[in-house]
Design a protein around this motif. Structure first.
Motif: not given
Length: 806
Positions: A272-292
């Motif tokens: 997966l590309s970087g943006p798609d990989a981050r989107a996968l993580l955000a779908g499970v962990v939540g974008p707010a937690r990744l943003a920190t």
């Protein structure tokens, strides 16, 4: 261990007992699978009753892992041998189909991300009746998710929807053709009690039952083409989607899939590309937690290598541990020797997914995979594998193609090279440490080192250094491994990291004579491609080896080359000057007049770039006189363009142009092998004309120089011409300026030429400024300034002055 309960009955007896024993032992599925040498998915299927009759060795291994007393072990074995059919057919028991209801498509994962390109292509292919598409890729890449999503879309347009068969190709007991056909016949409405006994009769019934249907058939997790071939429908309006770790190249030409011609299309899934990989993580962990923790997220994506399985595992671990930080998880994963230990969640494990495919390779292929994992660079070809295996190149090509067919190596376009995913490399290193002795590993690496450096010596034959007149150089005949200078340089470019590794390993082994010989061979390559390798390190190593060997002539040569790298690669002319002065002194000491003249000329470039123009001009004229006295035309010609460069920077562009034209006239064969030198003069003449205000004339000359460099495949010259052209076109207000500057940015960035890249950004800023796009021109100028930071080079300082005026 005694469970005390009565033996369970029925086709699921073994599954029920196994679950009871595991829970009584206090083991997770992952722990039991690892202890018994099974994949977690295999154990999960055993506990779900999806394997009708487990192999005896599997049951024995489970009993031993559970540490069952003899009576209980016999109880488990007895349950495994029961063969009670479901509705009269053992094959339906084997696949776990207890009722005629159709097996549904698996649910889409909630964190599905990306794959837009692949899904769009699948939609186009599956729009055609009779289409057969194999989606393949390495373990954990998300093949099932992609085929299921594509099948769900196309099934909505077909009257009979979708049929799904799990072929279990990565399991110890794959679904047999007989069992798969039994499932499909049942789902197609054939009375289970009337299933034909023989395989041929069943296949005939299957062809008849499928002939009038319109549906998509998903054959998931295929082990090989033989498992798939007999299941392809004949007649009707079918589309077939196959997922497999293998490419299934021998499925080509298979007949089937309804009205179609049986042509097989293949789609390889990559990371997966970087943006798609981050989107996968955000779908499970939540974008707010990744943003920190954005930097930690980027590193986590890199460590997982874009592998969906690894990303889902780390996402699951984070989601189940809300107090964990992403940085804390990274601490557990950074050490490559422990990385796979941290990539598990429940009964899902990256290591196990890799192990299944690894065990399906034959011993020679496993050895090659382990040894490839030891090499710290991507992009392996058959020659490297031949050295690793100590075999012939033809045999190595067969082996590497076989590993790629198994989905464990990724082909790199049409280059004949392959890449190993970073996590597969970690897995391969684990297996190498466990299965190969240190002596065998080091011997394999040394064969690769020696093979690479022998090829480097072949490359060097195509590229004489500046000091060697072209009329004296013996160019290689068009032969293997390289038929031309272009092919030789292409190989160097592709293998730059491998060459650097080989030179470092040679230096670590104190092979000083070998270092001096090999680096001598590639000095001419450095002239042509200033940013191909870490030349500063390469030539410093050669200087050190020359000193150890007590060879002042070699030391002088390599000090001049080190000065070259300091001037042109790292833009540190003040550090280059003492290297050239030391080389000059060494040449004087050993009485090498020609070497002394060349070192004198090289000090000119360092003085010039330090801004000491008067001293540089005197030194350039001295070098020209020395070459004239020696009858060295090559040196005299190059000294003349150094004189012209200094004249231009002294504010005398017309005089510089005259000097450069005279030098160009001295070339013996400007249209032949002197085209590179002709291109160098043309580039400098273009700069002269631009400085004199003749911008159209500068464009014409620079384009001719660019053509000469392009014809000779000279990356440094191409970058220089593109950088200068972009700025001149921008000053002219040409409509071509943006296209040329954009190309220059890409080319120079790839080469690592930060000065020319900065020049191209400056040109883009000029265009944006002329078009009154304030934000864009500020961004472009800022990018140019950042690329110029930290250098005392005169060209860099000159560009910074131009930027300061904006």
């Amino acid at each position: 261990m005694s469970l005390g309960a009565a033996d369970p009955a029925g086709p699921d007896a073994f599954a029920v007992l196994l679950r009871r024993y595991r829970r009584a032992a206090g083991l997770s599925q992952q722990q039991l699978a690892q202890a018994a040498g099974l994949g977690v998915r295999t154990l999960r299927d055993l506990e779900r009753g999806r394997v009708g009759r487990p192999q005896r060795a599997t049951v024995t291994g489970l009993a031993e892992a559970l540490r069952l007393p003899p009576a209980e072990a016999q109880r488990l074995r007895r349950s495994a041998t029961s063969d009670q059919p479901v509705d009269g057919d053992p094959d339906l028991a084997l696949i776990g189909l207890a009722a005629p209801a159709r097996v549904p498509l698996p649910a889409d994962p909630s964190d599905f991300s990306g794959r837009d390109t692949e899904l769009h292509r699948l939609a186009g292919l599956l729009a055609r009746p009779g289409s057969i598409v194999v989606v393949h890729g390495p373990p954990g890449i998300g093949k099932t998710s992609v085929v299921v999503r594509a099948a769900r879309t196309v099934a909505a347009e077909l009257s009979d929807g979708a049929f799904f068969v799990d072929l279990r190709g990565t399991q110890q007991q794959p679904t047999t053709v007989r069992g798969a056909v039994a499932q499909l016949l049942a789902e197609l409405g054939v009375d289970r009690r009337r299933l034909p006994a023989g395989l041929d009769a069943r296949l005939a019934s299957y062809r008849e039952a499928s002939a009038e249907r319109s549906a998509v058939l998903v054959l998931d997790d295929a082990r090989d083409a033989a498992q798939v071939r007999s299941l392809l429908p004949v007649g009707g309006d079918w589309r077939v989607l196959v997922s497999s770790r293998r490419q299934l190249t021998d499925l080509a030409g298979a007949a089937g899939a309804g009205a179609g011609p049986g042509h097989v299309e293949r789609i390889a899934l990559g990371a997966l590309s970087g943006p798609d990989a981050r989107a996968l993580l955000a779908g499970v962990v939540g974008p707010a937690r990744l943003a920190t923790e954005p930097a930690a997220v980027d590193e986590l994506v890199r460590i997982c290598g874009g592998l969906p399985l690894a990303l889902r595992i780390v996402a699951s671990r984070l989601a189940s541990r809300p107090l964990w930080t992403i940085a804390g998880l990274l601490d557990r994963l950074r050490d490559s020797q422990r990385r796979l230990d941290g990539l598990y969640a429940g009964d899902i494990e990256v290591r196990t997914a890799f192990l299944v495919s690894y065990r399906q390779l034959d011993p020679e292929h496993r050895t090659a995979l382990r040894r490839l994992a030891l090499l710290p660079w991507p992009g392996y070809d058959a020659a490297v594998v031949a050295d690793l295996l100590d075999s012939g190149t033809d045999r190595a090509a067969t082996v590497v193609a076989g590993i790629a067919e198994a989905g464990l190596l990724t082909p790199l376009a049409d280059s004949g090279r392959y890449r190993l995913h970073d996590l597969l490399a970690v897995f391969g290193q684990e297996r190498a440490a466990a299965e190969d002795g240190p002596a065998d590993r080091q011997a394999a690496l040394d064969r690769v080192r020696a093979g690479l450096l022998a090829t480097v010596a072949d490359v060097g034959g195509w590229f004489p250094s500046y000091q060697e007149p072209l009329t004296r150089h013996r160019f290689p005949a068009a032969r293997t491994p390289f038929r031309s200078a272009t092919a030789a340089l292409d190989w160097c470019t592709a293998q730059r990291r491998a060459i650097t590794w080989a030179l470092r390993r040679t230096a670590q082994q104190h092979r000083h004579a070998e270092i001096v010989t090999v680096v001598d061979a590639i000095r001419g390559v450095a002239n042509r491609h200033h940013h191909l390798a870490p030349w500063r390190e390469v030539f410093q190593t050669a200087v050190d080896s020359s000193v150890v060997l007590g060879d002042p002539a070699a030391e002088a040569r390599h000090r001049d080359s080190l000065g070259f790298a300091l001037k042109y690669q790292v833009r540190r002319p003040e550090q280059a000057l003492p290297e050239h002065e030391r080389a000059r002194w060494l040449h004087a000491e050993i009485g090498d007049r020609t070497g002394y003249a060349w070192s004198t000329l090289y000090t000119t470039g360092a003085l010039h770039r330090c801004g000491r123009l008067a001293e540089a001009l005197d030194r350039a004229r001295l070098a020209a006189d020395l070459f004239a006295a020696l009858g060295e035309t090559q040196g005299a010609v190059i000294a003349s363009y150094a004189v012209g460069d200094i004249e231009r920077d002294l504010g005398q562009p017309q005089q510089a142009a005259r000097t450069h034209r005279r030098g160009l006239a001295q070339l013996a064969d400007p249209a032949g092998r002197d085209r590179v030198t002709a291109g160098m003069f043309g580039y400098r003449l273009g700069l002269d004309l631009a400085a004199a205000g003749d911008l159209p004339g500068a464009v014409q000359v620079l384009e001719s120089a660019y053509a000469a460099f392009a014809a000779e495949h000279h990356p440094t010259g191409i970058a220089e011409c593109l950088g200068a052209l972009s700025e001149v076109l921008a000053q002219l207000g040409s409509s071509r300026a943006v296209a040329v500057a954009t190309r220059a940015v890409g080319v120079c960035h790839e080469l690592g030429d930060t000065l020319r890249e900065a020049q191209a950004w400056y040109a883009l800023g000029l265009v944006a400024q002329a078009e009154q796009r304030a934000e864009d021109h500020a961004r472009c100028f800022d990018r140019a300034r950042s690329l110029c930071a930290g250098s005392a080079d005169l060209e860099v300082r000159s560009l910074l002055v131009r930027l300061a005026r904006q």
